[in-house]
Design a protein around this motif. Structure first.
Motif, PDB file in Angstrom:
ATOM      1  N   PHE A 100      12.602  13.321  17.575  1.00 22.90           N
ATOM      2  CA  PHE A 100      11.906  13.254  16.288  1.00 22.90           C
ATOM      3  C   PHE A 100      12.877  13.056  15.125  1.00 22.90           C
ATOM      4  O   PHE A 100      12.478  12.571  14.064  1.00 22.90           O
ATOM      5  N   ALA A 101      14.145  13.450  15.305  1.00 21.13           N
ATOM      6  CA  ALA A 101      15.119  13.326  14.223  1.00 21.13           C
ATOM      7  C   ALA A 101      15.424  11.861  13.923  1.00 21.13           C
ATOM      8  O   ALA A 101      15.902  11.533  12.833  1.00 21.13           O
ATOM      9  N   ASN A 102      15.137  10.980  14.892  1.00 21.60           N
ATOM     10  CA  ASN A 102      15.311   9.543  14.661  1.00 21.60           C
ATOM     11  C   ASN A 102      14.138   9.036  13.816  1.00 21.60           C
ATOM     12  O   ASN A 102      12.994   9.083  14.254  1.00 21.60           O
ATOM     13  N   PRO A 103      14.428   8.540  12.595  1.00 17.87           N
ATOM     14  CA  PRO A 103      13.327   8.123  11.698  1.00 17.87           C
ATOM     15  C   PRO A 103      12.463   7.013  12.300  1.00 17.87           C
ATOM     16  O   PRO A 103      11.263   6.948  12.018  1.00 17.87           O
ATOM     17  N   LEU A 104      13.059   6.157  13.135  1.00 21.28           N
ATOM     18  CA  LEU A 104      12.275   5.074  13.742  1.00 21.28           C
ATOM     19  C   LEU A 104      11.191   5.656  14.654  1.00 21.28           C
ATOM     20  O   LEU A 104      10.022   5.244  14.602  1.00 21.28           O
ATOM     21  N   ASN A 105      11.589   6.650  15.475  1.00 23.65           N
ATOM     22  CA  ASN A 105      10.610   7.289  16.368  1.00 23.65           C
ATOM     23  C   ASN A 105       9.500   7.958  15.573  1.00 23.65           C
ATOM     24  O   ASN A 105       8.312   7.752  15.837  1.00 23.65           O
ATOM     25  N   ALA A 106       9.893   8.807  14.616  1.00 25.00           N
ATOM     26  CA  ALA A 106       8.898   9.551  13.837  1.00 25.00           C
ATOM     27  C   ALA A 106       8.000   8.581  13.061  1.00 25.00           C
ATOM     28  O   ALA A 106       6.784   8.767  12.993  1.00 25.00           O
ATOM     29  N   GLY A 107       8.620   7.535  12.487  1.00 23.92           N
ATOM     30  CA  GLY A 107       7.850   6.565  11.703  1.00 23.92           C
ATOM     31  C   GLY A 107       6.840   5.824  12.553  1.00 23.92           C
ATOM     32  O   GLY A 107       5.671   5.687  12.177  1.00 23.92           O
ATOM     33  N   LEU A 108       7.290   5.345  13.733  1.00 24.04           N
ATOM     34  CA  LEU A 108       6.371   4.618  14.613  1.00 24.04           C
ATOM     35  C   LEU A 108       5.237   5.523  15.079  1.00 24.04           C
ATOM     36  O   LEU A 108       4.084   5.098  15.165  1.00 24.04           O
ATOM     37  N   LEU A 109       5.560   6.786  15.358  1.00 24.86           N
ATOM     38  CA  LEU A 109       4.523   7.720  15.805  1.00 24.86           C
ATOM     39  C   LEU A 109       3.504   7.961  14.697  1.00 24.86           C
ATOM     40  O   LEU A 109       2.289   7.994  14.949  1.00 24.86           O
ATOM     41  N   ALA A 110       3.999   8.091  13.462  1.00 22.04           N
ATOM     42  CA  ALA A 110       3.083   8.306  12.334  1.00 22.04           C
ATOM     43  C   ALA A 110       2.176   7.088  12.137  1.00 22.04           C
ATOM     44  O   ALA A 110       0.959   7.231  11.945  1.00 22.04           O
ATOM     45  N   VAL A 111       2.768   5.887  12.219  1.00 23.44           N
ATOM     46  CA  VAL A 111       1.977   4.659  12.065  1.00 23.44           C
ATOM     47  C   VAL A 111       0.934   4.572  13.177  1.00 23.44           C
ATOM     48  O   VAL A 111      -0.240   4.270  12.939  1.00 23.44           O
ATOM     49  N   THR A 112       1.365   4.865  14.426  1.00 17.04           N
ATOM     50  CA  THR A 112       0.438   4.826  15.555  1.00 17.04           C
ATOM     51  C   THR A 112      -0.727   5.779  15.328  1.00 17.04           C
ATOM     52  O   THR A 112      -1.887   5.427  15.573  1.00 17.04           O
ATOM     53  N   ALA A 113      -0.418   7.006  14.863  1.00 22.31           N
ATOM     54  CA  ALA A 113      -1.476   8.002  14.654  1.00 22.31           C
ATOM     55  C   ALA A 113      -2.493   7.499  13.638  1.00 22.31           C
ATOM     56  O   ALA A 113      -3.706   7.549  13.879  1.00 22.31           O
ATOM     57  N   VAL A 114      -2.014   6.979  12.513  1.00 28.33           N
ATOM     58  CA  VAL A 114      -2.939   6.540  11.454  1.00 28.33           C
ATOM     59  C   VAL A 114      -3.791   5.365  11.940  1.00 28.33           C
ATOM     60  O   VAL A 114      -5.025   5.367  11.786  1.00 28.33           O
ATOM     61  N   LEU A 115      -3.157   4.359  12.562  1.00 22.96           N
ATOM     62  CA  LEU A 115      -3.904   3.183  13.022  1.00 22.96           C
ATOM     63  C   LEU A 115      -4.897   3.573  14.111  1.00 22.96           C
ATOM     64  O   LEU A 115      -6.050   3.103  14.125  1.00 22.96           O
ATOM     65  N   LEU A 116      -4.468   4.442  15.035  1.00 26.65           N
ATOM     66  CA  LEU A 116      -5.332   4.799  16.160  1.00 26.65           C
ATOM     67  C   LEU A 116      -6.555   5.580  15.693  1.00 26.65           C
ATOM     68  O   LEU A 116      -7.684   5.284  16.101  1.00 26.65           O
ATOM     69  N   PHE A 117      -6.353   6.558  14.820  1.00 26.62           N
ATOM     70  CA  PHE A 117      -7.505   7.321  14.354  1.00 26.62           C
ATOM     71  C   PHE A 117      -8.422   6.436  13.498  1.00 26.62           C
ATOM     72  O   PHE A 117      -9.646   6.588  13.543  1.00 26.62           O
ATOM     73  N   GLY A 118      -7.847   5.524  12.745  1.00 30.09           N
ATOM     74  CA  GLY A 118      -8.671   4.583  11.983  1.00 30.09           C
ATOM     75  C   GLY A 118      -9.492   3.698  12.906  1.00 30.09           C
ATOM     76  O   GLY A 118     -10.687   3.480  12.687  1.00 30.09           O
ATOM     77  N   TYR A 119      -8.845   3.212  13.985  1.00 31.75           N
ATOM     78  CA  TYR A 119      -9.543   2.352  14.932  1.00 31.75           C
ATOM     79  C   TYR A 119     -10.662   3.118  15.634  1.00 31.75           C
ATOM     80  O   TYR A 119     -11.777   2.607  15.802  1.00 31.75           O
ATOM     81  N   LEU A 120     -10.355   4.368  16.047  1.00 31.59           N
ATOM     82  CA  LEU A 120     -11.368   5.168  16.740  1.00 31.59           C
ATOM     83  C   LEU A 120     -12.561   5.440  15.834  1.00 31.59           C
ATOM     84  O   LEU A 120     -13.709   5.485  16.287  1.00 31.59           O
TER      85      LEU A 120
END
Lengths: 134, 154
Positions: A58-78
């Protein structure tokens, strides 16, 4: 119904907002496909991992950022997907609106909680409930 | 939001007596009744995509709980890890991966079809077969490799 009914190639085009929702569904799904592959590889990396190893991830900003983007897009899609499912199977307008609203609320809460946890983990914050009365 | 009802129409080639004139003037056959609909894999793929999204909605509660356990510190995470490593937890984990692969493959099918591609009978059937069947062996492979490299153990 307001306005004249319009046709394109003899097919009735959406009068108000249906076209926009269709496009949003397609754009979100298209974005979620590569993110889904990334989630699969992430799941493989983090399965059974120790606490410190996960925090390092999680300390890697790329990982945390991609996970945050995935969460927002996925919940929006659902949210959009459930709207379509409810429109197909719940004919009563009142019940349909209530269920759609309830699920939107649930997905909003889940997305907000995800972002809250991801941001705290990415920043290396002290374990909860630090900062909330403890 | 009242739609004008389709009115019965006479169209040449109407051998079923079920053709109707749609509000836009098209003469189309009525959709077949569920009872006489022939099962086909494209139908299964379409239904399974919705089932996948419903299952994903439930499964995401577990993922958010995993994030929460991490944010609540090492003890909470150890508890979550122990639950995930239990037989029931592993079963849920397997389901989550199957749902993820189903989402990717069936979502890809949906996206390809939405662009107007892969809609011949042969290609639609092939895409649907992949979307319906492939998630299970992929999920099994995922977990077999996880166990084989010792990342997860009973």
């Amino acid at each position: 119904m307001s306005g004249a009914v319009k046709f394109k190639n003899n097919v009735k085009i959406s009068e108000r907002h249906g076209g926009g929702e269709w496009l949003a569904e397609r754009v979100l799904l298209t974005a979620l496909l590569p993110l889904g592959l990334w989630v699969a590889s992430t799941g493989f990396t983090l399965a059974g991992a120790a606490y410190d190893a996960v925090l390092d991830w999680f300390a890697n900003p790329l990982n945390a950022g991609l996970l945050a983007v995935t969460a927002v897009l996925l919940f929006g899609y659902l949210s959009l997907a459930w709207k379509v499912i409810l429109e197909d199977y719940v004919p009563q307008a009142g019940a349909r609106k209530a269920l759609t609203g309830l699920l939107n609320l649930v997905f909003f809460v889940l997305a907000a909680a995800s972002l809250f946890f991801i941001v705290r983990l990415a920043l290396g914050s002290a374990p909860l409930p630090a900062g909330f009365g403890a | 939001m009242t739609q004008p009802n389709p009115t019965p129409g006479v169209a040449s080639g109407d051998r079923t007596g079920r053709f109707v004139v749609q509000p836009n003037g098209h003469k189309t056959p009525l959709s077949p009744h569920m009872g006489i609909w022939r099962w086909h894999v494209t139908m299964a793929a379409s239904i399974l995509f919705r089932a996948t999204l419903i299952a994903a909605s439930v499964g995401l509660v577990f993922i958010v709980a995993w994030l929460g356990a991490l944010a609540f510190g090492p003890e909470a995470y150890e508890t979550a890890l122990a639950l995930a490593g239990s037989p029931l937890g592993l079963f849920v984990g397997f389901g989550l991966t199957a749902v993820l692969f189903s989402f990717i493959l069936n979502g890809a099918r949906h996206t390809i079809n939405d662009t107007g591609n892969g809609l011949t009978i042969k290609s639609a059937t092939a895409l649907s077969n992949i979307a319906v069947w492939a998630p299970v062996p992929l999920a099994i492979l995922f977990w077999v490799v996880l166990f084989a490299v010792g990342r997860v153990s009973l």
